[in-house]
Design an enzyme around this catalytic site. Sequence first.
Site, short mmCIF file in Angstrom:
data_model
loop_
_atom_site.label_atom_id
_atom_site.label_comp_id
_atom_site.label_asym_id
_atom_site.label_seq_id
_atom_site.Cartn_x
_atom_site.Cartn_y
_atom_site.Cartn_z
CG HIS A 1 105.83 -80.01 49.84
ND1 HIS A 1 105.59 -79.43 51.07
CD2 HIS A 1 107.17 -79.99 49.67
CE1 HIS A 1 106.74 -79.09 51.62
NE2 HIS A 1 107.71 -79.42 50.79
CG HIS B 1 95.86 -80.79 45.99
ND1 HIS B 1 95.60 -82.14 45.88
CD2 HIS B 1 96.02 -80.55 47.32
CE1 HIS B 1 95.58 -82.69 47.08
NE2 HIS B 1 95.85 -81.75 47.97
#
EC number: 3.1.4.-
Length: 281
Positions: free
Chosen positions: A138, A227
């Site tokens: 995610h 990230h």
Amino acid sequence: MEALIASYGDASSDSESEPESDSPPQPPPSTSSPETSLLPPPPISLLIPPNSLGGLDYSPGEQPSRVRTFPHVEGNYALHVYIPVYIPSPPKKELALFLKKLSRLVPGLHVVDIDVPLDILTKDDSKLEQVALGREFHVSLGRTVPIRVHQIDSVVAMLRQKLQIQRRYWIDFSKWEVFLNDERTRTFLSMEVTTTGLAEIRKQIQAVNEVYKLHNLPEFYKDPRPHISVAWASGDIDNSLKSAVQEERRVTVGGSLQKCIFTSKFSGIECRIGNKSYKIC
């Protein structure tokens, strides 16, 4: 950014633990169109925050993998908005080899979300690829925060309205980075977006911020660093993990630290509230 580990509710992260409430009701699919007039601001009752948002503020330079844990309050549901990411097959073998070497240099690394020691998985390369790299990751577009059940429909509807028109684009995960949670009790190994896709993700973060602000929820970082996180370790091992990553990257890619790790295509945005997932776009 993790953020790093969102809406998982396991011991692998200080970033998100879900309340132990029943699943919230599913709102009907959005029927809005680009021509639909903007939704009005939510009623005052929706702006009343949950009883506790403890620990959702961060010290500069201590951006965690996703977002911090918050105390469980009956009737609260953990809200997390994110871009689902899957690592394509071609780079998995190289990534598995990198993680295998890194686990020898830095003992105590665990796989994010499933709390499995990395050094156990390194004994079987196929399991390392499947378990550590073959799942959904995610990119967080907002903090994980507690909301009340009466806020759910409004939050989901406004997210869909703000994000309904999203063109597809490519995302380059081009840099290994290390992040700490706020209390410096968890260190995360992450792959950061620094070039292709960064501008688009930041625009989406801003849209999510606008919805959060309307519901009196804390916004994301002022300088977001999108990230995904793949591993974590207990405590503050920031320096040793960074040194190991830099050294191994020099060996792996011939001295260059700028090689793109892998590329993924943006395929939509999802929102998780409690145990339910909602397709946003």
